[in-house]
Design a protein around this motif. Structure first.
Motif, PDB file in Angstrom:
ATOM      1  N   ASP A  84     -79.201  17.657  19.896  1.00 40.04           N
ATOM      2  CA  ASP A  84     -78.119  17.999  18.971  1.00 40.04           C
ATOM      3  C   ASP A  84     -77.170  19.039  19.574  1.00 40.04           C
ATOM      4  O   ASP A  84     -75.950  18.930  19.433  1.00 40.04           O
ATOM      5  CB  ASP A  84     -78.689  18.527  17.651  1.00 40.04           C
ATOM      6  CG  ASP A  84     -79.365  17.430  16.848  1.00 40.04           C
ATOM      7  OD1 ASP A  84     -79.053  16.242  17.095  1.00 40.04           O
ATOM      8  OD2 ASP A  84     -80.202  17.753  15.980  1.00 40.04           O
ATOM      9  N   GLU A  85     -77.712  20.027  20.278  1.00 34.36           N
ATOM     10  CA  GLU A  85     -76.875  21.071  20.865  1.00 34.36           C
ATOM     11  C   GLU A  85     -75.965  20.497  21.945  1.00 34.36           C
ATOM     12  O   GLU A  85     -74.777  20.804  22.006  1.00 34.36           O
ATOM     13  CB  GLU A  85     -77.749  22.187  21.468  1.00 34.36           C
ATOM     14  CG  GLU A  85     -78.571  22.952  20.457  1.00 34.36           C
ATOM     15  CD  GLU A  85     -79.894  22.252  20.132  1.00 34.36           C
ATOM     16  OE1 GLU A  85     -80.372  21.443  20.946  1.00 34.36           O
ATOM     17  OE2 GLU A  85     -80.434  22.509  19.044  1.00 34.36           O
ATOM     18  N   GLU A  86     -76.536  19.649  22.799  1.00 32.66           N
ATOM     19  CA  GLU A  86     -75.742  19.069  23.882  1.00 32.66           C
ATOM     20  C   GLU A  86     -74.667  18.135  23.347  1.00 32.66           C
ATOM     21  O   GLU A  86     -73.521  18.153  23.796  1.00 32.66           O
ATOM     22  CB  GLU A  86     -76.647  18.312  24.853  1.00 32.66           C
ATOM     23  CG  GLU A  86     -75.920  17.764  26.058  1.00 32.66           C
ATOM     24  CD  GLU A  86     -76.842  17.059  27.035  1.00 32.66           C
ATOM     25  OE1 GLU A  86     -76.359  16.694  28.110  1.00 32.66           O
ATOM     26  OE2 GLU A  86     -78.030  16.858  26.720  1.00 32.66           O
ATOM     27  N   TYR A  87     -75.017  17.324  22.348  1.00 32.16           N
ATOM     28  CA  TYR A  87     -74.044  16.405  21.761  1.00 32.16           C
ATOM     29  C   TYR A  87     -72.886  17.164  21.124  1.00 32.16           C
ATOM     30  O   TYR A  87     -71.725  16.844  21.336  1.00 32.16           O
ATOM     31  CB  TYR A  87     -74.732  15.513  20.727  1.00 32.16           C
ATOM     32  CG  TYR A  87     -73.798  14.549  20.043  1.00 32.16           C
ATOM     33  CD1 TYR A  87     -73.377  13.393  20.685  1.00 32.16           C
ATOM     34  CD2 TYR A  87     -73.328  14.796  18.760  1.00 32.16           C
ATOM     35  CE1 TYR A  87     -72.517  12.506  20.074  1.00 32.16           C
ATOM     36  CE2 TYR A  87     -72.464  13.915  18.135  1.00 32.16           C
ATOM     37  CZ  TYR A  87     -72.070  12.770  18.792  1.00 32.16           C
ATOM     38  OH  TYR A  87     -71.208  11.900  18.181  1.00 32.16           O
ATOM     39  N   ASN A  88     -73.189  18.205  20.358  1.00 32.77           N
ATOM     40  CA  ASN A  88     -72.138  18.997  19.710  1.00 32.77           C
ATOM     41  C   ASN A  88     -71.286  19.733  20.735  1.00 32.77           C
ATOM     42  O   ASN A  88     -70.072  19.855  20.564  1.00 32.77           O
ATOM     43  CB  ASN A  88     -72.751  19.991  18.730  1.00 32.77           C
ATOM     44  CG  ASN A  88     -73.258  19.297  17.486  1.00 32.77           C
ATOM     45  OD1 ASN A  88     -72.733  18.267  17.080  1.00 32.77           O
ATOM     46  ND2 ASN A  88     -74.314  19.844  16.899  1.00 32.77           N
ATOM     47  N   ARG A  89     -71.888  20.204  21.828  1.00 32.84           N
ATOM     48  CA  ARG A  89     -71.131  20.895  22.867  1.00 32.84           C
ATOM     49  C   ARG A  89     -70.153  19.930  23.540  1.00 32.84           C
ATOM     50  O   ARG A  89     -68.997  20.269  23.767  1.00 32.84           O
ATOM     51  CB  ARG A  89     -72.072  21.487  23.907  1.00 32.84           C
ATOM     52  CG  ARG A  89     -71.353  22.231  25.017  1.00 32.84           C
ATOM     53  CD  ARG A  89     -72.324  22.731  26.071  1.00 32.84           C
ATOM     54  NE  ARG A  89     -73.065  21.654  26.708  1.00 32.84           N
ATOM     55  CZ  ARG A  89     -72.599  20.890  27.699  1.00 32.84           C
ATOM     56  NH1 ARG A  89     -71.385  21.078  28.142  1.00 32.84           N
ATOM     57  NH2 ARG A  89     -73.344  19.953  28.231  1.00 32.84           N
ATOM     58  N   ILE A  90     -70.585  18.701  23.813  1.00 27.51           N
ATOM     59  CA  ILE A  90     -69.739  17.740  24.509  1.00 27.51           C
ATOM     60  C   ILE A  90     -68.667  17.174  23.590  1.00 27.51           C
ATOM     61  O   ILE A  90     -67.490  17.126  23.937  1.00 27.51           O
ATOM     62  CB  ILE A  90     -70.596  16.602  25.105  1.00 27.51           C
ATOM     63  CG1 ILE A  90     -71.474  17.158  26.221  1.00 27.51           C
ATOM     64  CG2 ILE A  90     -69.726  15.475  25.627  1.00 27.51           C
ATOM     65  CD1 ILE A  90     -72.511  16.197  26.717  1.00 27.51           C
ATOM     66  N   VAL A  91     -69.046  16.736  22.407  1.00 24.38           N
ATOM     67  CA  VAL A  91     -68.124  16.038  21.512  1.00 24.38           C
ATOM     68  C   VAL A  91     -67.181  16.994  20.796  1.00 24.38           C
ATOM     69  O   VAL A  91     -65.974  16.757  20.740  1.00 24.38           O
ATOM     70  CB  VAL A  91     -68.902  15.181  20.499  1.00 24.38           C
ATOM     71  CG1 VAL A  91     -67.974  14.572  19.478  1.00 24.38           C
ATOM     72  CG2 VAL A  91     -69.677  14.096  21.231  1.00 24.38           C
TER      73      VAL A  91
END
Length: 158
Positions: A84-91
């Motif tokens: 979730d953290e990586e997805y939110n950081r990228i998107v």
């Protein structure tokens, strides 16, 4: 046959065995990752698109590409399941408060590459193409008769 002549074949077979073994492990890990997807998980497709999983079926996955935009993809097209953290950081990008004032901001377009916002001052590149005139002047310059003259039958007598 001596052992020296068989040694290259033995090494080759051993190398092939090790390569297929590591490839099988990678395929099994990818299949396990795809099977453990849950709705609400952020994923990246093999084409590089980021989306959220909405539904998981046997061979397909329903992804939400943008709010209200859904698309059906094959499970094999999922390249990575993201935290979730990586997805939110990228998107969604990093929080504006976390960015330093020294951090350069990259524009969304290539306007910064020309050095000015006004394209009128930018030098033009000549590609050797001539603008096509309405009466067929460009075609005459190229040695080709305009289509309307051939239609009348004037250019066919040779």
């Amino acid at each position: 046959m001596s052992l020296v002549t068989l040694l290259p074949f033995i090494v080759l077979i051993g190398a092939m065995f090790l390569m297929t073994r590591s490839a099988k492990k990678k395929q099994q890990a990818a299949a396990q990752m795809r099977n453990e997807m849950q709705p609400g998980t952020g994923v990246r497709t093999i084409g590089g698109m980021y989306a959220t999983v909405k539904e998981v079926h046997d061979d397909t996955v329903l992804l939400e590409v943008a709010p209200g935009v859904h698309a059906v993809y094959a499970k094999n097209s999922i390249g990575a399941v993201l935290s979730d953290e990586e997805y939110n950081r990228i998107v969604h990008g990093e929080d504006a408060a976390e960015l330093d004032s020294d951090t350069p901001v990259v524009p969304d377009d290539a306007s910064s590459l020309t050095g000015s916002d006004d394209d009128a001052d930018a030098p033009r590149i000549d590609l050797g193409k001539k603008p096509e005139a309405a009466d067929g002047e460009a075609a005459a310059d190229a040695g080709v008769e305009p289509k309307d003259k051939k239609a009348d039958g004037e250019g066919d007598a040779k």
